[in-house]
Design a protein around this motif. Structure first.
Motif, PDB file in Angstrom:
ATOM      1  N   PHE A  58      17.892  12.712  -7.341  1.00  0.00           N
ATOM      2  CA  PHE A  58      17.468  13.829  -6.500  1.00  0.00           C
ATOM      3  C   PHE A  58      16.108  13.549  -5.876  1.00  0.00           C
ATOM      4  CE2 PHE A  58      14.883  17.650  -6.070  1.00  0.00           C
ATOM      5  CZ  PHE A  58      15.644  18.370  -5.163  1.00  0.00           C
ATOM      6  N   VAL A  59      15.152  13.077  -6.689  1.00  0.00           N
ATOM      7  CA  VAL A  59      13.800  12.830  -6.187  1.00  0.00           C
ATOM      8  C   VAL A  59      13.801  11.702  -5.161  1.00  0.00           C
ATOM      9  CG1 VAL A  59      11.470  12.102  -6.856  1.00  0.00           C
ATOM     10  CG2 VAL A  59      12.686  13.769  -8.232  1.00  0.00           C
ATOM     11  N   LYS A  60      14.629  10.682  -5.376  1.00  0.00           N
ATOM     12  CA  LYS A  60      14.716   9.585  -4.399  1.00  0.00           C
ATOM     13  C   LYS A  60      15.214  10.079  -3.048  1.00  0.00           C
ATOM     14  CE  LYS A  60      15.448   5.627  -7.428  1.00  0.00           C
ATOM     15  NZ  LYS A  60      16.398   4.580  -7.838  1.00  0.00           N
ATOM     16  N   ALA A  61      16.140  11.029  -3.051  1.00  0.00           N
ATOM     17  CA  ALA A  61      16.723  11.529  -1.811  1.00  0.00           C
ATOM     18  C   ALA A  61      15.889  12.647  -1.190  1.00  0.00           C
ATOM     19  CB  ALA A  61      18.132  12.040  -2.070  1.00  0.00           C
ATOM     20  N   PHE A  62      14.967  13.236  -1.944  1.00  0.00           N
ATOM     21  CA  PHE A  62      14.178  14.372  -1.475  1.00  0.00           C
ATOM     22  C   PHE A  62      13.008  13.891  -0.626  1.00  0.00           C
ATOM     23  CE2 PHE A  62      10.962  17.714  -2.024  1.00  0.00           C
ATOM     24  CZ  PHE A  62      11.698  18.813  -1.646  1.00  0.00           C
ATOM     25  N   GLY A  63      12.704  14.619   0.417  1.00  0.00           N
ATOM     26  CA  GLY A  63      11.530  14.323   1.230  1.00  0.00           C
ATOM     27  C   GLY A  63      11.773  13.196   2.213  1.00  0.00           C
ATOM     28  N   PRO A  64      10.720  12.824   2.923  1.00  0.00           N
ATOM     29  CA  PRO A  64      10.856  11.759   3.925  1.00  0.00           C
ATOM     30  C   PRO A  64      11.144  10.418   3.263  1.00  0.00           C
ATOM     31  CG  PRO A  64       8.551  12.369   3.640  1.00  0.00           C
ATOM     32  CD  PRO A  64       9.358  13.337   2.832  1.00  0.00           C
ATOM     33  N   GLN A  65      11.925   9.610   3.947  1.00  0.00           N
ATOM     34  CA  GLN A  65      12.284   8.291   3.425  1.00  0.00           C
ATOM     35  C   GLN A  65      11.472   7.222   4.149  1.00  0.00           C
ATOM     36  OE1 GLN A  65      14.512   8.029   0.817  1.00  0.00           O
ATOM     37  NE2 GLN A  65      14.325  10.251   0.896  1.00  0.00           N
ATOM     38  N   LYS A  66      11.179   6.134   3.448  1.00  0.00           N
ATOM     39  CA  LYS A  66      10.488   5.014   4.069  1.00  0.00           C
ATOM     40  C   LYS A  66      11.453   4.288   4.997  1.00  0.00           C
ATOM     41  CE  LYS A  66       6.840   3.553   0.984  1.00  0.00           C
ATOM     42  NZ  LYS A  66       6.328   2.450   0.190  1.00  0.00           N
ATOM     43  N   PRO A  67      10.977   3.866   6.153  1.00  0.00           N
ATOM     44  CA  PRO A  67      11.856   3.085   7.020  1.00  0.00           C
ATOM     45  C   PRO A  67      12.219   1.760   6.355  1.00  0.00           C
ATOM     46  CG  PRO A  67       9.649   3.272   7.969  1.00  0.00           C
ATOM     47  CD  PRO A  67       9.666   4.073   6.724  1.00  0.00           C
ATOM     48  N   ARG A  68      13.469   1.385   6.527  1.00  0.00           N
ATOM     49  CA  ARG A  68      13.963   0.159   5.914  1.00  0.00           C
ATOM     50  C   ARG A  68      13.476  -1.048   6.705  1.00  0.00           C
ATOM     51  NH1 ARG A  68      20.028  -1.012   6.582  1.00  0.00           N
ATOM     52  NH2 ARG A  68      19.242  -2.593   7.935  1.00  0.00           N
ATOM     53  N   LYS A  69      12.998  -2.068   6.011  1.00  0.00           N
ATOM     54  CA  LYS A  69      12.578  -3.300   6.673  1.00  0.00           C
ATOM     55  C   LYS A  69      13.824  -4.113   6.995  1.00  0.00           C
ATOM     56  CE  LYS A  69       8.092  -3.668   4.484  1.00  0.00           C
ATOM     57  NZ  LYS A  69       7.208  -4.501   3.666  1.00  0.00           N
ATOM     58  N   ALA A  70      13.901  -4.620   8.211  1.00  0.00           N
ATOM     59  CA  ALA A  70      15.064  -5.411   8.617  1.00  0.00           C
ATOM     60  C   ALA A  70      14.598  -6.672   9.333  1.00  0.00           C
ATOM     61  CB  ALA A  70      15.959  -4.596   9.534  1.00  0.00           C
ATOM     62  N   THR A  71      15.226  -7.787   9.020  1.00  0.00           N
ATOM     63  CA  THR A  71      14.919  -9.039   9.692  1.00  0.00           C
ATOM     64  C   THR A  71      15.726  -9.119  10.986  1.00  0.00           C
ATOM     65  OG1 THR A  71      16.669 -10.231   8.560  1.00  0.00           O
ATOM     66  CG2 THR A  71      14.506 -10.163   7.476  1.00  0.00           C
ATOM     67  N   LYS A  72      15.423 -10.119  11.786  1.00  0.00           N
ATOM     68  CA  LYS A  72      16.167 -10.321  13.029  1.00  0.00           C
ATOM     69  C   LYS A  72      17.641 -10.566  12.755  1.00  0.00           C
ATOM     70  CE  LYS A  72      12.381 -12.200  15.768  1.00  0.00           C
ATOM     71  NZ  LYS A  72      11.892 -13.369  16.511  1.00  0.00           N
ATOM     72  N   SER A  73      17.929 -11.307  11.703  1.00  0.00           N
ATOM     73  CA  SER A  73      19.328 -11.592  11.377  1.00  0.00           C
ATOM     74  C   SER A  73      20.051 -10.325  10.901  1.00  0.00           C
ATOM     75  CB  SER A  73      19.430 -12.694  10.330  1.00  0.00           C
ATOM     76  OG  SER A  73      18.753 -12.321   9.156  1.00  0.00           O
TER      77      SER A  73
END
Length: 84
Positions: A58-73
């Motif tokens: 619940f706490v992980k899903a609550f509130g704003p989420q960090k943007p996921r880091k993505a590589t070019k691939s």
């Protein structure tokens, strides 16, 4: 039962949201709930009583989420998936 995972999840929530007033409450029956201890007024209960694993989810899903880091691939692969 150890509450280290729950404490760490609440600390990450504080960092993500910028709200230092979130707190975890552990009850005698080994359940947890989240409260917002904002300075004005009484504490606001944010979640119901949950077992450890459900509380952490619940706490992980609550509130704003960090943007996921993505590589070019990663981005190229996602683009190919969308085309299909």
């Amino acid at each position: 039962m150890r509450s280290t995972r729950a404490t760490a999840a609440v600390e990450r929530l504080k960092e993500r949201s910028g709200n230092e007033h979130y707190a975890m409450v552990r009850t005698g029956d080994e359940s947890f709930y989240l409260v917002d201890n904002s300075p004005e007024g009484e504490p606001l209960v944010v979640s119901e009583r949950l077992p450890l694993d459900e509380f952490v989810a619940f706490v992980k899903a609550f509130g704003p989420q960090k943007p996921r880091k993505a590589t070019k691939s990663d981005l190229a692969f996602e683009k190919q998936l969308i085309k299909k």
